[in-house]
Each structure stands twice: as C-alpha cells, then as structure tokens.
Design a protein around this motif. Structure first.
Motif, PDB file in Angstrom:
ATOM      1  N   PHE A 495       0.804  -1.458  -0.286  1.00  0.00           N
ATOM      2  CA  PHE A 495      -0.565   0.191  -0.076  1.00  0.00           C
ATOM      3  C   PHE A 495       1.199   0.822  -0.144  1.00  0.00           C
ATOM      4  CE2 PHE A 495      -3.842  -2.338   1.976  1.00  0.00           C
ATOM      5  CZ  PHE A 495      -4.660  -1.881   0.518  1.00  0.00           C
ATOM      6  N   GLU A 536     -13.509  -0.772  -4.485  1.00  0.00           N
ATOM      7  CA  GLU A 536     -13.436  -1.860  -3.487  1.00  0.00           C
ATOM      8  C   GLU A 536     -12.243  -1.283  -2.610  1.00  0.00           C
ATOM      9  OE1 GLU A 536     -11.625  -3.412  -7.354  1.00  0.00           O
ATOM     10  OE2 GLU A 536     -13.380  -2.286  -6.611  1.00  0.00           O
ATOM     11  N   HIS A 537     -11.691  -0.326  -3.247  1.00  0.00           N
ATOM     12  CA  HIS A 537     -10.327   0.823  -2.772  1.00  0.00           C
ATOM     13  C   HIS A 537     -10.445   2.012  -2.056  1.00  0.00           C
ATOM     14  CE1 HIS A 537      -7.387  -1.687  -4.762  1.00  0.00           C
ATOM     15  NE2 HIS A 537      -8.353  -1.430  -5.825  1.00  0.00           N
ATOM     16  N   HIS A 541      -6.908   2.855   0.255  1.00  0.00           N
ATOM     17  CA  HIS A 541      -5.753   2.861  -0.365  1.00  0.00           C
ATOM     18  C   HIS A 541      -6.125   4.780  -0.633  1.00  0.00           C
ATOM     19  CE1 HIS A 541      -3.668   5.006  -4.718  1.00  0.00           C
ATOM     20  NE2 HIS A 541      -5.480   4.900  -4.636  1.00  0.00           N
TER      21      HIS A 541
END
Length: 814
Positions: A495, A536-537, A541
């Motif tokens: 990440f 989903e990020h 993120h």
C-alpha cells in the motif's frame, strides 16, 4: 456493402499514434491541463474486463480533452511488488522478479492493442530500484520527523511456516498454504503515524463533497471514526492493586453522562491489566484457556462471535458512588480504540446489556420512563446523583466539569483510525531502509546509499523471511559509526507503493532519476483531475494516498493537500450474476474479444452496457450488437459527401426527414458535452449517437450525412478511436477531430416550427389551424374548438381525435 475490418484499421492507427507521440503530454505549461489517472494494475499476467472498463473510462476522458485542446497527462504503471509474485514463485518454480516483469511486458502489449492512449515516457513499476530509492528516502524523512516508530503488535502467525500472514491468507483460522492453525502473535514492526493526520484527513473531506461519491466519503468518515467523550481513571481497590501491582486504568466513554449506570468495567484481551493477571497466574485453567482463545482471534473474528468474557477477579472503585465494580475481559473490547478499556453501562448499551444478561451482572436503570437498554440521547436521568433530572447535554457538561475538578478525567477526542503497520516478513517488497547497530542502535540508512535493493539469489519457500535467511545481504556497515551492523529484513506494505505514484507520474520524466519530483511539472499537473478505480479501494488505498500527500506536503516535496480532485468509482463486471473470477470459471479474456471483434467493439460494449458507477453484467449478444453498430457506422460512411470541413447547410430549405436528422445529431452533440464534462454516463451518449445514425439513415442528403458524421465521429472518437480516426481521415482528412474544440451547437435545428392541421367535425372539414410542432394535445384541441365554435355551439362532444401532424376530428351528437 463495405466490410469493417478491425484487424487492419486498429494496428494502423496504433502505429500512427505511437509515431506521432499522440499520448505524450506537452511541455507547454501555459496550456489548460487535465490529469486523468486510472488506478494502476497489479501485473498478475493478463488484463481482465474490470481493467478494460477502468481504462476505457479514463481513455475516453483523455481523448475528449485532447480534442478540446487541453494538455492531457494519462499515465499508466504497475503496482508490481507484493505477495502474489512470491506465491507464483512457489507454485511455478520461478523467481518473483522474472514472473513480475514478464507479466508487465505482456500486459503492456494488451494495453497497446486496446488503443489506450497512455504516456509511454512516464511508465513505471513500483518494483523498479529507482522507485524504491525515493520511497526509502520518504521513509527516512518520515522517521526523522517522528512519523515512523516501532512497536510490538498482534499479527497472524503460522508457527509451522514461521511467517506472518495477511488476513486474506487466513482461511477459517488456518494457514492458506500448510493448513496449520494460525495464532495471534505479538511481534515488533514499523508503524506510520497516520493518526497524527486523522483530524485533517476528516476535515479535508468537506472540500471533496462536490466531486467524490457520497458513499466513499461516508466510508472514509466511518473508518477515521472521530468521537468525542471523556477519559477517566478507575482506581483498583487495595486487594486488586496488590495483585496486579497497578493503581488502576483509564477508560474512554462517549457517554460520560451515564457514569452512574456503570456496573462493571471491561478490558480488551491485550490490555496491560489482563497481561498482569496472566503473568501473576491469577486465573483458573479454564479461564486462561478462554482468554487464549479470544487472543488468538482477529478483531473481525471476535466481532462475529457471541459475547464472551472472563471475570478477572479484580475490582475498581466507582469514582462517585464508591461502589466496587468487577473487572472483566471481554471479546468485544478492542485494544485499538480508547485504550482497550470501557466502563460498561448495560442500561445504555446493547453490547453491555447482552454481556451483563449472560453473566448475571447488575443492570442499573438510570433513564426516566425508558425501556432498557436505551441507546438514544433523549432521556432524562434518574438514579444518577447530582445528574438527576438533567438531559444529555446538561449532564455531559456537568460530569465533565466534575471529572476535571476531581482531577480524575477530562474531555478527549478519539479516533477509530489506527496507526498504519507497514512491516511485512516477505521478500518481494521495498526493503525497510533501517540498520541495527550494536553501538548506535536503530539508525536509518544514509541517503547516498539508497536504494537498498533486493538480492536476486534467494530461495522462495514460503517459510519465514527470505531476506533474514540470506547469508550476506543483511550484513552491512552502520551508516553512523561504520561498524558492522545488520539490515532490517522487513519489507514495506505494498500500500505504501501505491500511496504516492500519482505524484511521480506528474513529474517530468527528464528529471528522473535526479529528484523524486520536479516541482514545476508537479505543481502544474497536480492535483489529479479525474481518478478512476474500483469501489473496493474506497477506504484503505484512498486514505493512505491522502495521508501520503499531506506528509509529502509537510516534508516539502509537494504543494497540495489532496491528491484527487474528482473520484469516479466504477462498478464491477459480472457474468452469470457473479463477479468475474477464475475460481468461478466465468471470466472473459479481453484478448478473445479483440481477436474476434476488435478493440473498438470491446470498448463500445463496456461503456454502453451500463453507467460507469453501476455493476455491469456481461452479455455476449450485446457485444455482438456493439460490433454490428460499428460495422454499420463504417459501411454507411459511403453515403456522406467527402469534404474538408463541416458543410454549410440552409436549414430552412431542408425537408422534414433532413431536419429531423440534424436535430438528432445536435441533440447528441449537446449530450456529449454533458457526458464528458459532468455525468460520465457514456451509455447515454452512445445511445444518442445511435439515434442520430438511425435518423441520418432515414434521409439521402449527402451533405446531411457529412455534417452528421463530422459531429458523430468526433463524439465517438474517445470511445471507439480507431474506426473514428479511419473514417475521419477518409471523409474529412481528420479535420473534424482537429477542430472539435471549435464545434458549436446550431440553435437553428432546435427552433420550433408550425404545423397546419385540418379540423373536421363528424368527418366534414370545417377549418384549418396552425400550431407549433411542440404544442400539446390540449393546446391543439383548444385551438380547434375556438376555430369551429359556431359548429359546436349547443352540441355534445362525444369524442376528440388527433391524427399527429395531419388533422383533428371532433365527433358531436346531433
């Protein structure tokens, strides 16, 4: 019929674009700019349709803004460090580096044959040593600023393989590889102080409300989890203090007004008091077994189980009543939030109520005329000493004043957000640039020695850290005193790699490798105008990227506080009702679509099938339909007059079909501006262009065809660029694409005209009326009745019939 052949057209134009450096940003920083970025892929081997959707959206925006005369940066790279490479190395007997870079080469080719206009000059992989160099420098600068620290924390540990596991590698409590039990083990690691930026990360969301999805903003807010409350100290009674060697502990509560309802306290299994009790051997065997069971579960697993706990045999003194409150360890209390200690008020909290009911603990009702548990803030207090009769706000203010007066508590702010643990006991990642010296202790590597690169001669077995096992790599000299020392063998969470790549892309490639960022170019391009990626990020993120942006700003590398001005989250691609995945056997290979239909067909389908933010269900017949539309578009271009510019037309002299065709073309043009600049609903633009093509096909005027194609090809070029470039060159020498920014909507095509309608009564013509083509049925009938009033006077109207664009018939009785 002209036959559309994508296999000839698409390679031709990809070669032209490459030779002309069409996708490369210009060095002219006086031009208006657009920085359009799609989340970069992990090089797993092949693109999937989710990638195609992501990059088709970004490329459509990039091509549109180039047509409008903007300087556009659309880069691509590869998030190339990570665990899958090591898994592949184990499975296929290859090296992670070889596997990764072979996949990068293959996926780069796939991106090119899809016609995506990514800059080649700014392409990077996060596993490149040069990228690692600057990432390690950032780490060192953060360490020197006090934003990096070491601590021991609980991690997933496989004793058989001697390695830390990511959460996704733990399957039903067992190691994904060896199927042995996974335990929670306390290990040292490196952490970034993201909590220091918690308040700014939260408040800066306000500036994003206009251009970020509400769902994402809410998810970020909840993850940061700011809450106000009180921290107060509960003292042990004499016996408990003697048992533990401690005076007591702090608790955090968001409802200090309910303190008189506290009937017990509860601690997280990792709390220092629980450790003291375990070390002093104060528990029965079955109690120790229960605690060990809870400790070995992840927080997520604990949240999914029934409320369980252990009576620690300790008591604290209630600070206002003097009552002895039992101290329990409970599985629903998390060490990461509020210090892992709570005062439990069963009357005001459902979890506390369930726990108290299960273990027969006292439930003290402190709310007047309310059923319990009562979790709202609208009750009047009773049985609460000096707080009796007060509501939430008044009671909170008064109890906080009392806590501070007695010096046993204070008002505090808490966050759910935890500091970011970045240590990984893996090989394929950026090495942590720290050195352990017998004399100097833990020191950062000297900047001039960066990058600290990975050794190639390692054996990937999945058992323990390959770097720690390497015979020579970890041995080095202390950068401070020059004595023999050992390198840190942890690598960084991937990440980290994806938390600053957007700023690197924005830096002029000619300054690489001399500096991490070129200030002039980064200040020009940043922030990202459109950031595109999966929902989903939405939390980790994006949160980490926002954190890094603020840290690099404070370290003097960057200017802006937020990296992404606008965020577009695309929906997933599904087939047969499920997300595409190899395990489900429902994947569609983009290569197969390109081979059969061509890249333009894949791009058209993916943008036409659903709005970008919605889930897209794969449909083979719809793909075939997209191909047929392009084939018709290509074939019917022969009906257009070849000319060097948009034809000049006399609208008033056109017949009805010709005027209607122009209307639909210019409606599509208006839709194009709305879609590319605001809504991004490409499906509606494509539908408008299809309607315009159908209207063109209903007339035979070659100049109307030419004007229509001049506009439609420009509108569709960002979506299906190869065939549009081919037809544009054939019909107009490419002039329509060059001059797109100059195109204007012609209002003449939208001017309402009049219709002459006959009016009949019982079938006999009685009058003729003129009405607007936009007139409603009510207006038409009203006008007709006025004109025929003398025939209708005193008559009963039975029926009124309007034949569109022809006549009005009124049926009367008598």
């Amino acid at each position: 019929m002209r036959v559309y052949n994508a296999k000839i057209i698409e390679p031709k134009w990809q070669k032209i674009w490459s030779e002309n450096k069409y996708a490369e940003p210009k060095d002219d920083y006086t031009l208006p700019k657009k920085y359009i970025l799609s989340m970069f892929p992990y090089p797993s081997g092949r693109l999937h349709m989710g990638h195609v959707r992501n990059y088709s959206i970004g490329d459509a925006l990039s091509r549109f803004w180039r047509l409008k005369g903007y300087n556009v940066l659309q880069p691509i790279g590869f998030d190339s460090f990570g665990m899958p490479a090591e898994n592949a190395a184990i499975k296929h007997g290859t090296h992670p580096k070889k596997w990764t870079y072979e996949n990068i080469d293959y996926m780069s080719h796939e991106l090119e044959i899809l016609g995506f206009s990514f800059s080649k000059n700014r392409r990077l992989a996060t596993s490149d040593p040069l990228y690692t160099k600057w990432e390690q420098e950032f780490f060192i600068k953060m360490y020197e600023k006090g934003l990096v620290y070491q601590k021991s924390a609980v991690v997933n540990w496989c004793e058989h393989d001697q390695t830390v596991l990511a959460n996704e590698q733990v399957i039903e409590g067992k190691c994904w590889r060896c199927d042995h039990e996974v335990v929670q083990k306390e290990m040292p690691g490196y952490y970034l102080k993201i909590k220091d930026y918690a308040d700014e990360l939260l408040t800066c969301l306000d500036a994003l409300k206009e251009k970020w999805p509400n769902q994402v903003l809410t998810m970020q807010e909840n993850w940061i989890g700011k809450s106000y409350g009180a921290q107060l100290f509960f003292s042990f009674d004499e016996t408990s203090a003697a048992k533990t060697g401690l005076k007591g502990f702090n608790v955090f509560t968001t409802r200090p007004d309910t303190i008189f309802g506290a009937s017990f306290t509860a601690l997280a299994p990792e709390h220092e008091v629980v450790k003291a009790v375990m070390e002093a051997d104060l528990l029965l065997p079955e109690q120790k077994s229960m605690l060990e069971k809870i400790i070995n579960l992840s927080p997520r697993e604990r949240s999914q189980m029934d409320k369980e706990g252990v009576d620690l045999g300790l008591f604290v003194i209630h600070p206002f009543t003097g009552a002895k409150l039992p101290v329990w360890c409970a599985n629903f209390v998390l060490i990461e939030y509020g210090g892992g200690a709570i005062m439990s008020v069963p009357a005001g909290d459902e979890r506390d109520f369930d726990f108290a009911s299960k273990y027969n603990l006292p439930i003290l009702n402190i709310f007047k005329n309310c059923a319990i548990p009562h979790t709202e803030k609208n009750a009047i207090l009773e049985n609460s000493g000096f707080l009796d009769g007060l509501d939430y706000e008044a009671a909170t203010a008064k109890i906080l004043a009392e806590l501070e007066a007695k010096n046993i508590g204070k008002k505090v702010v808490q966050y759910k957000l935890r500091d970011w643990g970045i240590s990984r006991q893996r090989y394929w990642g950026a090495p942590v640039p720290m050195v352990r010296c017998p004399s100097c202790g833990l020191v950062p590597e000297a900047l001039e020695n960066l990058p600290v690169t990975l050794p190639d001669d390692v054996e990937i077995t999945g058992e323990g850290s390959p770097l720690a096992k390497h015979p020579t790599w970890k041995h080095c000299k202390c950068p401070k005193c020059g004595k023999d020392a050992l390198r840190e063998c942890d690598t960084m969470d991937t990440f980290v790699d994806s938390s600053w790549y957007f700023a690197r892309f924005a830096s002029d490639e000619k300054t690489w490798p001399g500096t991490a960022f070129d200030k002039k170019s980064v200040d020009y391009w940043m922030s990202v105008d459109h950031y595109i990626g999966g929902i989903e990020h939405a939390i980790l993120h994006l949160l980490y990227a926002r954190f890094f942006q603020k840290v690099l700003r404070d370290l003097g590398y960057l200017r802006d506080s937020e990296p992404f001005s606008h965020l577009l989250t695309q929906g997933m691609v599904t087939k047969d009702g499920a997300k595409m995945s190899k395990s489900k056997g429902n994947t569609v290979d983009p290569d197969d679509i390109i081979e059969k239909y061509g890249a333009d067909t894949a791009r058209l389908f993916i943008l036409f099938a659903a709005p970008p933010a919605k889930e897209l269900e794969w449909n083979d017949s719809a793909v075939d339909g997209a191909y047929k539309f392009i084939s018709r578009l290509y074939d019917r271009a022969s009906k257009a007059k070849k000319c060097g510019a948009i034809p000049a037309l006399n609208h008033a002299s056109l017949n009805e079909a010709e005027k209607y065709a122009r209307l639909k073309v210019y409606e599509a043009m208006k839709k194009g501006s709305e879609v590319y600049e605001n809504s991004f609903a490409f499906n509606t633009l494509i539908a408008a262009c299809m309607e315009a093509c159908n209207a063109l096909n209903a007339q035979e005027n070659a100049e109307i065809w030419a004007e229509g194609y001049y506009i439609i090809l420009a509108l569709l070029e960002p979506i299906i660029p190869h065939v549009c470039a081919e037809l544009s060159a054939e019909l107009f020498g490419g002039a329509n694409l060059r001059d797109f920014a100059k195109l204007e909507v012609k209002n003449e095509v939208f001017v309402s005209e009049t219709l002459n309608l006959a009016v009949t009564i019982n079938g006999k013509r009685r009058a003729e009326i003129s009405v607007s083509v936009d007139a409603s049925d009510g207006d038409i009938l009203s006008t007709a009745k006025t004109e025929c009033a003398k025939w209708l006077e005193g008559k009963e109207i039975i029926k009124e019939i309007i034949v569109p664009k022809k006549l009005v018939n009124i049926v009367i009785k008598g």
